[in-house]
Design a protein around this motif. Structure first.
Motif, PDB file in Angstrom:
ATOM      1  N   PHE A   1      -4.067   9.331   5.440  1.00  0.00           N
ATOM      2  CA  PHE A   1      -3.785   8.263   4.793  1.00  0.00           C
ATOM      3  C   PHE A   1      -4.583   8.235   3.094  1.00  0.00           C
ATOM      4  O   PHE A   1      -4.373   8.070   2.459  1.00  0.00           O
TER       5      PHE A   1
ATOM      6  N   VAL B   1       0.098   3.242   0.107  1.00  0.00           N
ATOM      7  CA  VAL B   1       1.180   3.485   1.108  1.00  0.00           C
ATOM      8  C   VAL B   1       2.004   2.280   1.179  1.00  0.00           C
ATOM      9  O   VAL B   1       1.294   1.058   1.531  1.00  0.00           O
ATOM     10  N   ASP B   2       3.048   2.280   1.306  1.00  0.00           N
ATOM     11  CA  ASP B   2       4.246   1.216   1.417  1.00  0.00           C
ATOM     12  C   ASP B   2       4.965   1.435   2.802  1.00  0.00           C
ATOM     13  O   ASP B   2       5.189   0.345   3.397  1.00  0.00           O
TER      14      ASP B   2
ATOM     15  N   VAL C   1       5.726   4.572  -1.659  1.00  0.00           N
ATOM     16  CA  VAL C   1       5.198   5.684  -1.101  1.00  0.00           C
ATOM     17  C   VAL C   1       5.349   5.527   0.375  1.00  0.00           C
ATOM     18  O   VAL C   1       5.108   4.440   1.133  1.00  0.00           O
TER      19      VAL C   1
ATOM     20  N   ARG D   1      -3.584  -0.007   5.725  1.00  0.00           N
ATOM     21  CA  ARG D   1      -3.657   0.411   4.514  1.00  0.00           C
ATOM     22  C   ARG D   1      -2.111   0.098   4.029  1.00  0.00           C
ATOM     23  O   ARG D   1      -2.278   0.112   2.656  1.00  0.00           O
ATOM     24  N   VAL D   2      -1.160  -0.161   4.615  1.00  0.00           N
ATOM     25  CA  VAL D   2       0.180  -0.443   4.049  1.00  0.00           C
ATOM     26  C   VAL D   2       0.034  -1.870   3.037  1.00  0.00           C
ATOM     27  O   VAL D   2      -0.492  -2.706   3.573  1.00  0.00           O
TER      28      VAL D   2
ATOM     29  N   VAL E   1       5.367   3.501   6.497  1.00  0.00           N
ATOM     30  CA  VAL E   1       4.983   4.552   7.530  1.00  0.00           C
ATOM     31  C   VAL E   1       6.132   4.791   8.577  1.00  0.00           C
ATOM     32  O   VAL E   1       6.506   3.846   9.176  1.00  0.00           O
TER      33      VAL E   1
ATOM     34  N   ILE F   1       4.762   7.526   4.338  1.00  0.00           N
ATOM     35  CA  ILE F   1       4.161   8.733   4.925  1.00  0.00           C
ATOM     36  C   ILE F   1       5.242   9.065   6.206  1.00  0.00           C
ATOM     37  O   ILE F   1       5.534   7.832   6.801  1.00  0.00           O
TER      38      ILE F   1
ATOM     39  N   ALA G   1      -2.710  10.423   1.034  1.00  0.00           N
ATOM     40  CA  ALA G   1      -1.417   9.883   0.398  1.00  0.00           C
ATOM     41  C   ALA G   1      -1.937   8.880  -0.495  1.00  0.00           C
ATOM     42  O   ALA G   1      -1.329   8.848  -1.669  1.00  0.00           O
ATOM     43  N   GLU G   2      -3.078   8.058  -0.344  1.00  0.00           N
ATOM     44  CA  GLU G   2      -3.492   7.209  -1.530  1.00  0.00           C
ATOM     45  C   GLU G   2      -4.150   7.846  -2.658  1.00  0.00           C
ATOM     46  O   GLU G   2      -3.937   7.429  -3.760  1.00  0.00           O
TER      47      GLU G   2
ATOM     48  N   ALA H   1      -2.015   2.138   9.454  1.00  0.00           N
ATOM     49  CA  ALA H   1      -1.071   1.649   8.699  1.00  0.00           C
ATOM     50  C   ALA H   1      -1.403   0.270   8.517  1.00  0.00           C
ATOM     51  O   ALA H   1      -1.282  -0.314   7.520  1.00  0.00           O
TER      52      ALA H   1
END
Length: 247
Positions: A76, A86-87, A9, A130-131, A89, A11, A79-80, A127
């Protein structure tokens, strides 16, 4: 272990236009689910979503002010919720007011600092939180930090700050298996580049690199796709993608 691209994924801020839009479509070709993030035009963002889907990916469009920490956190979250995590950004959003330093309105200076510099800090901050492991954070600098072209003092100053953030963040993420790099395009054929320039100036700039042309958004998107996927050993770098232009 890195997930299959089909499970990844991304962003992409500034994803409705120019380099960001081409990058979103390029990641779609790799099977990514892409969150196309835009600041202004819903119609352009919807077109970008269609391009990602036509390329083979999944996509949604989310509006966000990249300098607003609450809006970026909500981005974010979306996205989740939509794609599970999230992988990658890609922070391509930015503005570029042109003026000699002596004449630049300070309100314009504050706007470019807010969008380009604070925006990078805010997006990167989310990021980092979350990443997922095996992921990548890709910021956008500019070859103007080296080319030092008159009229770009405010823009280039913010991009110098982006480079500092990028290099330090890569080192702060030791042990996380997340790469952090910045792409620094040279003159690229986007609406933001053409805005306010005469054809004579455009032709002169295009003739500067040894390849004697402007960059195309797809030139930059290829580099971003490499950093997002196979380029795992490239980390903590600013990569100048400008066809050989030199200061």
């Amino acid at each position: 272990m890195t997930e299959n691209k089909a499970d990844r994924v991304a962003i992409v801020t500034g994803g409705s236009r120019g380099i960001g839009r081409q990058t979103a479509a390029r990641l779609g070709r790799e099977g990514y689910a892409v969150v196309v993030t835009y600041g202004g035009s819903q119609a352009e963002a919807d077109e970008a979503v269609k391009e990602v889907e036509q390329a083979g990916g999944r996509a949604i469009a989310v509006q966000a002010d990249v300098a607003d920490e609450n809006a970026v956190a909500a981005l974010f979250d979306q996205a989740e919720q939509s794609f599970g995590g999230v992988d990658v950004v890609v922070h391509a959003a930015g503005i570029m007011p042109l003026s000699p330093l002596a004449d630049l309105d300070l309100d314009a200076f504050d706007r470019v600092v807010r969008t380009n510099l604070r925006g990078t800090f805010v997006v990167d901050q989310q990021a980092v939180r979350r990443v997922r492991g095996g992921g990548a954070i890709i910021n956008f600098s500019s070859s103007l930090t080296k080319l030092a072209r008159p009229g770009y003092s405010a823009y280039a100053a913010t991009k110098g700050g982006v480079e500092a953030i990028t290099l330090i963040l890569a080192r702060e993420l030791r042990g996380r298996d997340i790469t952090v790099n910045a792409v620094a395009p040279g003159p690229t054929a986007t609406a933001m580049f053409f805005d306010g320039k005469s054809q004579e100036l455009i032709d002169r700039i295009a003739a500067e690199p040894p390849l004697e042309r402007l960059g195309q958004p797809e030139d930059i998107a290829e580099l971003v796709a490499f950093l997002a996927g196979p380029g795992r050993w490239v980390n903590g770098q600013v990569i100048y993608a400008n066809g050989g232009s030199a200061a």
